[in-house]
Scaffold this active site. Structure first.
Site, PDB file in Angstrom:
ATOM      1  N   SER A 159       0.694  -2.767  -3.558  1.00  5.89           N
ATOM      2  CA  SER A 159      -0.642  -2.855  -2.973  1.00  5.89           C
ATOM      3  C   SER A 159      -1.781  -2.697  -3.959  1.00  5.89           C
ATOM      4  CB  SER A 159      -0.789  -1.826  -1.843  1.00  5.89           C
ATOM      5  OG  SER A 159      -0.166  -2.292  -0.680  1.00  5.89           O
ATOM      6  N   TYR A 258      -4.875   1.103   8.101  1.00  3.90           N
ATOM      7  CA  TYR A 258      -4.390   0.328   6.958  1.00  3.90           C
ATOM      8  C   TYR A 258      -3.436  -0.766   7.421  1.00  3.90           C
ATOM      9  CZ  TYR A 258      -2.634  -0.336   2.168  1.00  3.90           C
ATOM     10  OH  TYR A 258      -2.291  -0.852   0.936  1.00  3.90           O
ATOM     11  N   SER A 259      -3.729  -2.000   7.020  1.00  2.00           N
ATOM     12  CA  SER A 259      -2.910  -3.133   7.444  1.00  2.00           C
ATOM     13  C   SER A 259      -2.845  -4.172   6.342  1.00  2.00           C
ATOM     14  CB  SER A 259      -3.478  -3.772   8.719  1.00  2.00           C
ATOM     15  OG  SER A 259      -2.800  -4.974   9.022  1.00  2.00           O
ATOM     16  N   ASN A 260      -1.635  -4.507   5.915  1.00  5.00           N
ATOM     17  CA  ASN A 260      -1.447  -5.528   4.892  1.00  5.00           C
ATOM     18  C   ASN A 260      -1.930  -6.895   5.350  1.00  5.00           C
ATOM     19  OD1 ASN A 260       0.086  -4.155   2.592  1.00  5.00           O
ATOM     20  ND2 ASN A 260       1.244  -3.509   4.385  1.00  5.00           N
ATOM     21  N   GLY A 391       0.648   1.560  -4.971  1.00  2.00           N
ATOM     22  CA  GLY A 391       1.385   0.367  -4.598  1.00  2.00           C
ATOM     23  C   GLY A 391       2.844   0.691  -4.377  1.00  2.00           C
TER      24      GLY A 391
END
Length: 435
Positions: A159, A258-260, A391
């Site tokens: 990330s 939080y969202s990818n 990440g």
């Protein structure tokens, strides 16, 4: 592709603040040298490494910002590299077998469980590379190459990709090629539309005609994280990732979650606005100007560039070969310790963004203090606040943190995707920035 909220909430254990005399670094050694072995003993990682950089940017260094009279004179940066791994293992031993629980307290038994190699150099990144010579390998006669980490290794950065994507979007905003207030619909018509059926609650309240780019950047869109369905193991195209997210329950728009998926959509926006993929645009705007020679977007290539070590899941499975399509614009990046230090130093020093856009990036109000735009703050026990990102992707966990001016940066990594004691991350940052 982790949620940093849990990391921010973990208190610093008292036992980890003061290391015992047995684990204290020799005089003159950075405090991190005593803390790094804990990632292997207590954190159960096969190997760990860090690279710290300290000094304002020289005007001759790639990515150097314009001279600022109110800052101290440029000087040669100080680089410190350290790595540690479990000894007495061979190349075929899985991590699950090389992380026994010590019979004694790990803090007092570090010297018998790990072997720390620590080197410091002053000058350019090439000088830092020279600290990781073949002589390091000669000092590790008991260590297996499968778990060793060298300073020049390439690894998956997860990330941390989000900081790069956010930087490109903010650059486009500074060029007036888009506005953060733009609805997604303006750039990607029909991609996100609310369901009409009262019986289908999955995307109720979400509509690309009202959902803004700012909400994507700050994780306040309400879009579900598609990786909660794929577990980060299934390669998907960007459109497939969004469609998967739209089948999942949403969160409340305007609230931080939080969202990818948010950054997958931003990657699609970059392509729509520029005519080039997010990978090509990031290379053109960031990777090439900063000479980040070890940084790349692999697309669907499953191999890592050389040199590289091995990567393992926390269950011990070798996942060195991995299709990065499991993460895309939310976590595809491959990089090196040197490149990440260089990038975050340049970003926070104002090299990559005009001052108004950098202020927007660091503004955490929309995300309730948790997150800016591709960056998040962490306040340490000494009162210092550092900025950066973490990440996580199968086989790799990475964390970069820097002071607000970018003068001091630390990146550490382990070659597995989970640290058994998450509080160790805060401990290591405290050792670096509070000493």
């Amino acid at each position: 592709m982790p949620n940093p909220r849990t990391l921010l909430a973990i208190p610093l254990a008292v036992a980890l603040i003061g290391l015992t005399s047995a684990s204290a670094p020799p005089a003159g050694k950075p405090a991190t040298d005593a803390t790094l072995p804990l990632l292997v003993t207590r954190g159960k990682a096969p190997a760990a490494a860090l690279l710290a950089r300290e000094a304002p940017w020289s005007t001759t260094e790639p990515g150097a910002p314009a001279a600022q009279p109110d800052r101290q004179a440029a000087q040669r940066p100080l680089w410190h590299f350290a790595h540690v791994n479990q000894p007495t293992v061979d190349d075929t031993t899985p991590p699950a077998d090389i992380n026994p629980t010590p019979d004694t307290d790990p803090e007092s038994d570090i010297a018998t469980h790990t072997n720390v190699v620590s080197k410091t150099a002053t000058g350019s990144p090439s000088d830092a590379r020279n600290t990781d010579s073949d002589s390091d390998a000669d000092t590790e006669t008991d260590n297996g190459a499968a778990t060793r980490i060298r300073r020049t290794d390439h690894f998956r950065a997860g990330s941390i990709t989000k900081t790069f994507i956010a930087t490109v979007v903010l650059q486009l905003a500074a060029e007036h090629r888009l506005s953060l207030s733009d609805p997604v619909e303006r750039h990607l018509p029909g991609l996100i539309r609310a369901k009409d059926s009262e019986n289908d609650k999955s995307t109720k309240g979400l509509d690309g005609r009202t959902l803004t780019l700012r909400a994507l950047l700050t994780h306040t869109s309400g879009l579900a994280d598609y990786t909660s369905a794929t577990k980060g193991l299934v390669p998907l195209t960007p459109s497939e990732a969004v469609r998967t997210a739209l089948t999942l329950p949403t969160t409340a728009p305007g609230r931080w979650s939080y969202s990818n998926t948010n950054y997958v959509v931003l990657g699609m926006v970059i392509k729509q606005v520029t005519g080039r993929s997010y990978a090509a645009e990031t290379a053109r705007r960031i990777i090439t100007p900063l000479r980040l020679s070890g940084t790349s977007f692999p697309g669907t290539r499953s191999t890592l560039p050389s040199p590289h070590g091995r990567a393992y899941t926390h269950q011990g499975r070798d996942v060195t070969a991995l299709n990065p399509g499991v993460a895309g614009a939310a976590g595809e990046l491959i990089s090196t310790l040197t490149d990440l230090d260089r990038y975050y130093a340049a970003l926070l020093a104002g090299r990559l963004l005009p001052a108004p856009q950098l202020r927007q990036m660091l503004n955490t109000r929309a995300a309730e203090g948790h997150y800016g735009m591709g960056l998040y703050p962490q306040k340490l026990p000494c009162g210092t606040t550092v900025w950066g990102h973490n990440g996580r992707i199968p086989g790799s966990y990475v964390r970069t943190a820097a002071t607000r001016d970018g003068d001091r940066v630390l990146t550490f990594r382990v070659n597995t995707d989970e640290i058994a004691d998450p509080a160790l991350e805060r401990t290591l940052l405290t050792a670096e920035f509070c000493s």
